[in-house]
Design a protein around this motif. Sequence first.
Motif, PDB file in Angstrom:
ATOM      1  N   GLU A   1      -3.305  45.378  71.701  1.00 42.75           N
ATOM      2  CA  GLU A   1      -3.395  44.263  70.779  1.00 42.75           C
ATOM      3  C   GLU A   1      -2.396  43.206  71.199  1.00 42.75           C
ATOM      4  OE1 GLU A   1      -3.394  44.719  66.552  1.00 42.75           O
ATOM      5  OE2 GLU A   1      -4.073  46.788  66.774  1.00 42.75           O
ATOM      6  N   ARG A   2      -2.884  42.018  71.335  1.00 44.53           N
ATOM      7  CA  ARG A   2      -2.000  40.902  71.640  1.00 44.53           C
ATOM      8  C   ARG A   2      -1.625  40.244  70.332  1.00 44.53           C
ATOM      9  NH1 ARG A   2      -3.359  37.304  76.548  1.00 44.53           N
ATOM     10  NH2 ARG A   2      -1.127  37.131  76.411  1.00 44.53           N
ATOM     11  N   VAL A   3      -0.362  40.160  70.115  1.00 44.02           N
ATOM     12  CA  VAL A   3       0.123  39.533  68.899  1.00 44.02           C
ATOM     13  C   VAL A   3       0.155  38.028  69.144  1.00 44.02           C
ATOM     14  CG1 VAL A   3       2.060  39.334  67.309  1.00 44.02           C
ATOM     15  CG2 VAL A   3       1.512  41.549  68.352  1.00 44.02           C
ATOM     16  N   PRO A   4      -0.570  37.262  68.327  1.00 37.04           N
ATOM     17  CA  PRO A   4      -0.564  35.813  68.546  1.00 37.04           C
ATOM     18  C   PRO A   4       0.814  35.234  68.247  1.00 37.04           C
ATOM     19  CG  PRO A   4      -1.743  36.357  66.525  1.00 37.04           C
ATOM     20  CD  PRO A   4      -1.376  37.661  67.189  1.00 37.04           C
ATOM     21  N   LEU A   5       1.141  34.180  68.976  1.00 36.45           N
ATOM     22  CA  LEU A   5       2.417  33.521  68.734  1.00 36.45           C
ATOM     23  C   LEU A   5       2.395  32.852  67.374  1.00 36.45           C
ATOM     24  CD1 LEU A   5       3.271  31.751  72.109  1.00 36.45           C
ATOM     25  CD2 LEU A   5       4.322  33.775  71.132  1.00 36.45           C
ATOM     26  N   ALA A   6       3.489  32.983  66.680  1.00 34.75           N
ATOM     27  CA  ALA A   6       3.622  32.347  65.369  1.00 34.75           C
ATOM     28  C   ALA A   6       3.568  30.834  65.541  1.00 34.75           C
ATOM     29  CB  ALA A   6       4.946  32.753  64.733  1.00 34.75           C
ATOM     30  N   ARG A   7       3.045  30.178  64.551  1.00 30.11           N
ATOM     31  CA  ARG A   7       2.981  28.717  64.541  1.00 30.11           C
ATOM     32  C   ARG A   7       3.979  28.187  63.528  1.00 30.11           C
ATOM     33  NH1 ARG A   7       0.618  25.567  68.251  1.00 30.11           N
ATOM     34  NH2 ARG A   7      -1.372  26.364  68.912  1.00 30.11           N
ATOM     35  N   PRO A   8       4.945  27.397  63.979  1.00 29.21           N
ATOM     36  CA  PRO A   8       5.874  26.812  63.013  1.00 29.21           C
ATOM     37  C   PRO A   8       5.168  25.741  62.195  1.00 29.21           C
ATOM     38  CG  PRO A   8       6.306  25.962  65.200  1.00 29.21           C
ATOM     39  CD  PRO A   8       5.216  26.998  65.338  1.00 29.21           C
ATOM     40  N   ASP A   9       5.842  25.240  61.193  1.00 25.33           N
ATOM     41  CA  ASP A   9       5.228  24.277  60.291  1.00 25.33           C
ATOM     42  C   ASP A   9       5.247  22.840  60.812  1.00 25.33           C
ATOM     43  OD1 ASP A   9       7.865  23.545  60.013  1.00 25.33           O
ATOM     44  OD2 ASP A   9       8.064  24.303  57.986  1.00 25.33           O
ATOM     45  N   GLY A  10       5.576  22.623  62.044  1.00 24.52           N
ATOM     46  CA  GLY A  10       5.555  21.284  62.627  1.00 24.52           C
ATOM     47  C   GLY A  10       6.911  20.612  62.715  1.00 24.52           C
ATOM     48  N   ARG A  11       7.921  21.182  62.069  1.00 25.35           N
ATOM     49  CA  ARG A  11       9.244  20.559  62.086  1.00 25.35           C
ATOM     50  C   ARG A  11       9.888  20.582  63.472  1.00 25.35           C
ATOM     51  NH1 ARG A  11      12.470  23.758  57.862  1.00 25.35           N
ATOM     52  NH2 ARG A  11      11.148  25.389  58.685  1.00 25.35           N
ATOM     53  N   LEU A  12       9.410  21.448  64.348  1.00 24.00           N
ATOM     54  CA  LEU A  12      10.006  21.546  65.683  1.00 24.00           C
ATOM     55  C   LEU A  12       9.356  20.603  66.688  1.00 24.00           C
ATOM     56  CD1 LEU A  12      10.430  25.407  66.082  1.00 24.00           C
ATOM     57  CD2 LEU A  12      12.130  23.729  65.359  1.00 24.00           C
ATOM     58  N   HIS A  13       8.236  20.005  66.307  1.00 22.21           N
ATOM     59  CA  HIS A  13       7.504  19.144  67.234  1.00 22.21           C
ATOM     60  C   HIS A  13       8.416  18.019  67.748  1.00 22.21           C
ATOM     61  CE1 HIS A  13       3.947  17.569  69.130  1.00 22.21           C
ATOM     62  NE2 HIS A  13       4.346  16.374  68.779  1.00 22.21           N
ATOM     63  N   GLY A  14       8.476  17.877  69.062  1.00 22.99           N
ATOM     64  CA  GLY A  14       9.294  16.847  69.679  1.00 22.99           C
ATOM     65  C   GLY A  14      10.720  17.256  69.978  1.00 22.99           C
ATOM     66  N   LEU A  15      11.092  18.461  69.597  1.00 24.51           N
ATOM     67  CA  LEU A  15      12.430  18.967  69.883  1.00 24.51           C
ATOM     68  C   LEU A  15      12.599  19.089  71.395  1.00 24.51           C
ATOM     69  CD1 LEU A  15      14.853  20.194  68.203  1.00 24.51           C
ATOM     70  CD2 LEU A  15      13.901  22.398  68.824  1.00 24.51           C
ATOM     71  N   ARG A  16      13.797  18.777  71.898  1.00 25.01           N
ATOM     72  CA  ARG A  16      14.077  18.886  73.329  1.00 25.01           C
ATOM     73  C   ARG A  16      15.104  19.994  73.558  1.00 25.01           C
ATOM     74  NH1 ARG A  16      16.007  14.610  76.360  1.00 25.01           N
ATOM     75  NH2 ARG A  16      14.782  15.455  78.049  1.00 25.01           N
TER      76      ARG A  16
END
Length: 159
Positions: free
Chosen positions: A13-28
């Motif tokens: 079983e491949r565990v899908p990667l968790a999806r954050p709520d979008g607050r990390l988008h654009g983080l460097r």
Amino acid sequence: TLLRFRLPRRPTERVPLARPDGRLHGLRVLLVDDNAAHRDILRRYLSHWGVSGDGVASAREALAALRESQAMGRPYHLAILDLAMPETGGFDLADAIGRDPDIARLPLVLLTAFDQQGQAREARAHGFSAYLTKPVKHLDLLATLQALAMPARVEDASA
């Protein structure tokens, strides 16, 4: 005597990667590890979450990337440093970052293959905000990013 047998294959079983709520988008994030495979794994996790992950293989390259990004007005929000690297390890690199006033406030995450007693305390003494062991579990990395990156993002927005 040679015995041969076959074990039935179980589907993995491949565990899908968790999806954050979008607050990390654009983080460097700057990834510093002499092992290209480790950098690639981390970069894949970050990319999946909308995080820009740049990788370098040495402390010298890391300091150059951090200083250049700062000078260009696009500073990194966080850096993940491997503890055991040739020439300059993660603790020495963290000390060098801490001595440079232009990049000293960067949150640092220590990445180590060896979880030794007292190492977390030593990491804090060198300026690390978090500590992860290899192999990095994606949920641990995600939680660490969310915990450390948000204050930096709020600070960026108010500047």
